[in-house]
Design an enzyme around this catalytic site. Structure first.
Site, PDB file in Angstrom:
ATOM      1  CB  SER A  25      -0.901   0.000   1.230  1.00 21.76           C
ATOM      2  OG  SER A  25      -1.598   1.213   1.348  1.00 21.76           O
ATOM      3  CE  LYS A  49      -1.193   7.187  -4.668  1.00 22.21           C
ATOM      4  NZ  LYS A  49      -1.281   8.539  -5.284  1.00 22.21           N
ATOM      5  N   GLY A  76       1.651  10.673   5.577  1.00 18.26           N
ATOM      6  CA  GLY A  76       0.471  11.170   6.282  1.00 18.26           C
ATOM      7  C   GLY A  76      -0.845  10.821   5.633  1.00 18.26           C
ATOM      8  CG  LEU A  77      -2.771   7.849   6.529  1.00 15.81           C
ATOM      9  CD1 LEU A  77      -3.907   7.639   7.526  1.00 15.81           C
ATOM     10  CD2 LEU A  77      -2.382   6.518   5.910  1.00 15.81           C
ATOM     11  CG  ASN A 103      -4.176   0.395   3.234  1.00 16.18           C
ATOM     12  OD1 ASN A 103      -4.432   1.418   3.860  1.00 16.18           O
ATOM     13  ND2 ASN A 103      -3.332  -0.519   3.676  1.00 16.18           N
ATOM     14  CG  ASN A 132      -2.822   1.190   7.610  1.00 15.84           C
ATOM     15  OD1 ASN A 132      -2.213   0.841   8.614  1.00 15.84           O
ATOM     16  ND2 ASN A 132      -2.321   2.058   6.748  1.00 15.84           N
ATOM     17  CB  CYS A 135      -0.775   4.649   9.352  1.00 18.82           C
ATOM     18  SG  CYS A 135       0.068   6.086   8.641  1.00 18.82           S
ATOM     19  CB  THR A 198       7.297   1.697   8.339  1.00 19.87           C
ATOM     20  OG1 THR A 198       6.254   2.546   8.855  1.00 19.87           O
ATOM     21  CG2 THR A 198       7.167   1.613   6.829  1.00 19.87           C
ATOM     22  N   GLY A 248       7.874  -6.105   4.603  1.00 22.71           N
ATOM     23  CA  GLY A 248       8.922  -5.365   5.291  1.00 22.71           C
ATOM     24  C   GLY A 248      10.297  -5.686   4.759  1.00 22.71           C
TER      25      GLY A 248
END
Length: 314
Positions: A25, A49, A76-77, A103, A132, A135, A198, A248
């Site tokens: 994503s 996204k 920041g989405l 997502n 999600n 984030c 992340t 990852g």
């Protein structure tokens, strides 16, 4: 030459993919050409996204910063909101050659419920929803939902109530015990788990002598985090009965093999294609060559095989 009897197809629960390689994503354009072959050869599906109810401009200032073995991001989405996605983006990308995984960023409960309700009207164009709860680059929602089992369960229960299709849940590595969060998400109705998002990191610019990012901390991706993500895939796949998608730092065929041997049914690749857009094609071909050399007929023959002499983690 690859053995024609070797197929790259896999299944993640009820979701059939032509390849175990998924585009992570936030890393792939919502442009029609990018969802068609040959650009996406050997790609099984792509995640959109992160989608939110209302448009988001994203974070101010620097958003990307390279490290010696990875990439820090603080996006920041940023997205145009669910209505623009459904009206403009989805009709284009769903006509391509790869499946679409939506997502959905976990926001306030009411907003997330509205996004899922609207997506449910277009479920015939989607393979799955990836919820999600991980984030790290927003003030509200995000990884706060995935930080502990109770909050994770609430998020999944909400999503399960408003979305009847396949539900994947993207976990955060920032939680205290990811196995507890994973089992809570499974019990609440998740069909698969994406492990993971992340890791939090930061950068300071020696010239300005200030933090690079306006939010100070940012999400680290890329090869540096692969061993960490691999460990989490091993742990989570040992704790749950539902499929796990490894995510990852994957950048090589060897990484894909390791993830699947650790228990992943598929893998999500993001940062690697920033430097080599054709990485899916090369990884896919090498994967088939490896399977043929080993006498396997499918990548699914690899899933969890690395644990055969170890048993389940206590």
């Amino acid at each position: 030459m690859v053995d024609p009897l070797v197929s790259p197809a896999v299944s993640v629960g009820k979701v059939a993919l032509r390849s175990p390689l998924i585009i992570a994503s936030g890393t792939w354009p919502h442009e029609q050409d990018y969802w068609k072959d040959p650009r996406c050869s050997f790609v099984g599906a792509a995640c959109t996204k992160a989608l939110t109810l209302h448009p988001r401009e994203g974070n101010p200032g620097t958003r990307l910063w390279e490290t010696p073995c990875g990439l820090l991001n603080s996006i920041g989405l940023q997205n145009p909101g669910i209505d623009v996605f459904l009206g403009e983006d989805l009709p284009k990308i769903s006509s391509g050659d790869i499946g679409v995984i939506a997502n959905v960023a976990m926001e306030a409960a009411e907003e997330t419920a509205e996004v899922l309700q609207r997506l449910s009207l277009y479920d015939h164009l989607l393979l799955a929803v990836e919820l999600n709860i991980s984030c790290p680059n927003v003030d509200a929602g995000g990884m706060a939902w995935g930080a502990d089992p109770v909050m994770a369960a609430k998020a999944v229960e909400l999503a399960r109530h408003h979305w009847e299709g396949p539900l994947w849940v993207k976990l955060t590595p920032q939680c205290v015990n990811i196995r507890d969060v994973a089992t809570a998400a499974e019990a609440a109705g998740a069909d698969a788990l994406v492990v993971a998002n992340t890791w939090l990191g930061m950068a300071i610019d020696p010239l300005s002598e200030r933090p690079v990012f306006s939010r100070r901390f940012a999400g680290l991706s890329g090869p540096a985090i692969f061993p960490l993500a691999l460990r989490l895939v091993w742990e989570v796949s040992s704790a749950v009965q539902i499929p796990v998608i490894g995510c990852g730092g994957i950048s090589r065929t060897e990484d894909v093999l390791s993830m699947m041997l650790a228990g992943a049914s598929a893998v999500a690749i993001g940062t690697a294609h920033f430097t080599e857009l054709s990485c899916f094609r090369s990884i896919g071909r090498e994967l088939l060559e490896h399977l043929a050399a080993k006498g396997y007929s499918s990548p699914m023959d690899l899933i969890g095989k690395g644990k055969e002499e170890h048993g389940r983690i206590p």
